[in-house]
Every structure is written in structure tokens, then in C-alpha cells.
Write an enzyme that holds these catalytic residues in place. Structure first.
Site, short mmCIF file in Angstrom:
data_model
loop_
_atom_site.label_atom_id
_atom_site.label_comp_id
_atom_site.label_asym_id
_atom_site.label_seq_id
_atom_site.Cartn_x
_atom_site.Cartn_y
_atom_site.Cartn_z
N ARG A 25 1.50 -1.13 -0.01
CA ARG A 25 0.17 0.46 -0.29
C ARG A 25 0.51 1.39 0.26
O ARG A 25 1.70 1.19 0.77
CB ARG A 25 -1.35 0.40 0.85
N THR B 93 -1.26 7.62 -0.80
CA THR B 93 -2.46 7.08 -1.35
C THR B 93 -3.43 5.96 -1.02
O THR B 93 -4.50 5.63 -1.05
CB THR B 93 -2.37 7.21 -2.38
N ASP C 270 0.26 -2.61 12.02
CA ASP C 270 1.22 -3.41 10.82
C ASP C 270 1.60 -4.46 10.57
O ASP C 270 2.60 -4.75 11.59
CB ASP C 270 2.35 -2.37 10.66
N ASP D 51 4.83 -5.79 9.41
CA ASP D 51 6.16 -5.55 10.16
C ASP D 51 6.41 -6.00 11.65
O ASP D 51 7.16 -6.59 12.14
CB ASP D 51 5.90 -4.02 11.02
C1 PRP Z 1 -0.99 -4.90 4.56
C2 PRP Z 1 -1.72 -5.92 4.59
C3 PRP Z 1 -2.44 -6.13 3.26
C4 PRP Z 1 -3.41 -4.70 3.18
C5 PRP Z 1 -4.61 -4.14 3.62
O1 PRP Z 1 0.46 -5.18 4.12
O2 PRP Z 1 -1.05 -7.01 5.15
O3 PRP Z 1 -1.77 -6.49 2.43
O4 PRP Z 1 -1.91 -3.83 3.90
O5 PRP Z 1 -4.65 -2.90 3.19
P1 PRP Z 1 -5.96 -2.58 2.61
O6 PRP Z 1 -7.21 -3.56 2.57
O7 PRP Z 1 -5.71 -0.98 2.61
O8 PRP Z 1 -5.65 -2.43 0.71
P2 PRP Z 1 1.09 -3.81 3.49
O9 PRP Z 1 0.46 -3.30 2.55
O10 PRP Z 1 0.69 -3.26 3.98
O11 PRP Z 1 2.28 -4.94 2.83
P3 PRP Z 1 2.90 -5.83 3.23
O12 PRP Z 1 2.69 -6.56 4.18
O13 PRP Z 1 4.35 -5.28 3.20
O14 PRP Z 1 3.75 -5.01 4.89
N1 URA Z 2 -2.22 -2.92 7.26
C1 URA Z 2 -2.01 -3.85 7.95
O1 URA Z 2 -0.58 -3.77 7.61
N2 URA Z 2 -2.46 -3.31 9.47
C2 URA Z 2 -3.77 -2.60 9.23
O2 URA Z 2 -4.60 -1.91 10.77
C3 URA Z 2 -4.17 -2.15 7.52
C4 URA Z 2 -3.14 -2.38 6.98
#
Ligand code: PRP
Ligand code: URA
Length: 208
Positions: A103, A107, A199, A202
Site C-alpha cells: 500500500r 494514497t 502493521d 512489520d
Molecule cells: C497490508 C496488509 C494488506 C493490506 C491491507 O499490507 O497485509 O495486504 O495492507 O490494506 P488495504 O485493505 O487497505 O489494501 P502492506 O501494504 O502494509 O504490505 P506488507 O504486507 O508488505 O507490510
Molecule cells: N495493513 C495493516 O497491516 N494493518 C492495518 O491496520 C491496515 C493495513
């Protein structure tokens, strides 16, 4: 689209522990895997079976085994990786595809950086896994990619979802089955789920 909200007390208990700020990386990983396994048990209750003949120490008998092309588990990178072993504990022969999405911090829109799915994806039961369903942008994009490559039978498992994410995914892909561990209250101004767990990526990988 059908949405199943998990009601099992073991899933609820483990999700509560997952949320705690004091839960460290090691415990967090274990919990995510266990929750994925428990949710997978519920989500895979309709796997097709076929009867085969087996010989017990007593006699021959005809009994069911899982039938059809092998399952495909598809984690959305990164955080979805934390759920894969939970599903593989149930179905060790499943194939694993990967969809890389992140994400944009400003945005909140998803960006693709990787997609590799098992062959004959159109014949497989696909289980997409991602612990967080927030705006739903990543989930919709992941299912778009899978469908564009021929995937048809799609289940989506998320541990914690916001109402906004469920509604967006339902509208975009009414034909898939969604399994949610817990439906939370809302998103905050940074599109994080409240109360959520922070997150997920993380916390699984110990990054900040
Ligand atoms: C997080 C999560 C989803 C997404 C959800 O991933 O694991 O994939 O955000 O958010 P959304 O429904 O608003 O799209 P992130 O983009 O933080 O990536 P990561 O798993 O690499 O930390
Ligand atoms: N992605 C995450 O990891 N946590 C949230 O709460 C939303 C998006």
C-alpha cells in the site's frame, strides 16, 4: 459473495493475544499460523472427496479422501506469508502462489510488484490469505490478478477486517467466499484498522 465470521472461542482468544502491543515477533508469528490453521479448517469444510478402497487390518472398506486438483494457497506479500504454514499444516500437498502488493503510504492504494501462480490455476481451489482487510484495495487487486490469470474458485481469508474492506471486496467480487476472523470497528485517518493490531507485516517480520 458469502462472508463467514469466525465464532470459535479458540480463534477469538488467539486474535485477542495477537492484538496486544506487548506480543513479540516470535509469539505473533506462532499465533498468526495457528489462527490460519483454525480458520482454514472452517474454510475448507467443503473440499470435494472421492471414495477409495482401503484395506484395514480387519477387512476391505470404501472410504473418502480429498479429491481434485491440488489446492493453491496464495499469500499477499508480505503479511500473508505468515498464514501459509497454517494452511499447509492441513493440506501439505497444496501448491503456493505469491502476489506482491504494498500500500502506498500516502494514497493507501495497492501497487503490484510480483505475481506467480501455480500452473492450471483455473482448475484449483484457491485460498488467498492476508491477515488484514482494511480498505480492501489490496484484496480486490489480488483477486483481479488471479481472475485475469484464469482463477475461478476463490476463497479469501483475513484475520481482521474493517467493514469498509468487506464491503469493497463484496462489491468488486461477489462470487468469492470470504472468511473473517474478526470484524473490527472502522479505519482511522491512515487507513489502519481500529482497534486492529497495527502493521501486520512489520509485526510478523520484526521490521518498523
Ligand atoms: C497490508 C496488509 C494488506 C493490506 C491491507 O499490507 O497485509 O495486504 O495492507 O490494506 P488495504 O485493505 O487497505 O489494501 P502492506 O501494504 O502494509 O504490505 P506488507 O504486507 O508488505 O507490510
Ligand atoms: N495493513 C495493516 O497491516 N494493518 C492495518 O491496520 C491496515 C493495513
Amino acid at each position: 459473495m458469502s462472508v463467514a465470521y469466525m465464532t470459535h472461542p479458540l480463534i477469538k482468544h488467539k486474535i485477542t493475544l495477537l492484538r496486544k502491543q506487548t506480543t513479540g515477533t516470535n509469539e505473533f508469528r506462532k499465533l498468526i499460523e495457528e489462527i490460519a490453521m483454525l480458520m482454514g479448517y472452517e474454510a475448507l469444510a467443503d473440499l470435494p472427496t472421492a471414495d477409495i478402497e482401503v484395506t484395514t487390518p480387519i477387512e476391505k472398506t470404501v472410504q473418502p479422501v480429498i479429491n481434485g486438483k491440488k489446492l493453491a494457497v496464495v499469500p499477499i506479500l508480505r503479511a500473508g506469508l505468515g498464514m501459509v504454514n497454517g494452511i499447509l499444516a492441513l493440506v501439505p500437498s497444496a501448491k503456493v502462489g505469491h502476489i506482491g502488493l504494498y500500500r502506498d503510504p500516502e494514497t493507501h492504494l495497492p501497487h503490484e510488484y510480483y505475481c506467480k501462480l501455480p500452473e492450471a490455476i483455473d482448475e484449483r481451489q484457491i485460498v488467498v490469505v492476508d491477515p488484514m482487510l482494511a480498505t480492501g484495495g489490496s484484496a480486490v487487486a489480488a483477486v483481479d490478478f488471479i481472475k485475469a490469470r484464469g482463477g475461478r474458485k476463490i476463497k479469501f481469508m483475513s484475520v481482521i477486517a474493517a467493514p469498509e474492506g468487506v464491503s469493497t471486496l463484496m462489491k468488486a467480487h461477489p462470487d468469492i467466499q470470504l472468511y473473517v476472523g474478526c470484524l473490527d470497528r472502522c479505519l482511522n485517518e491512515n487507513a489502519y484498522i481500529c482497534p486492529g493490531l497495527g502493521d501486520a507485516g512489520d509485526r510478523i517480520f520484526g521490521t518498523m
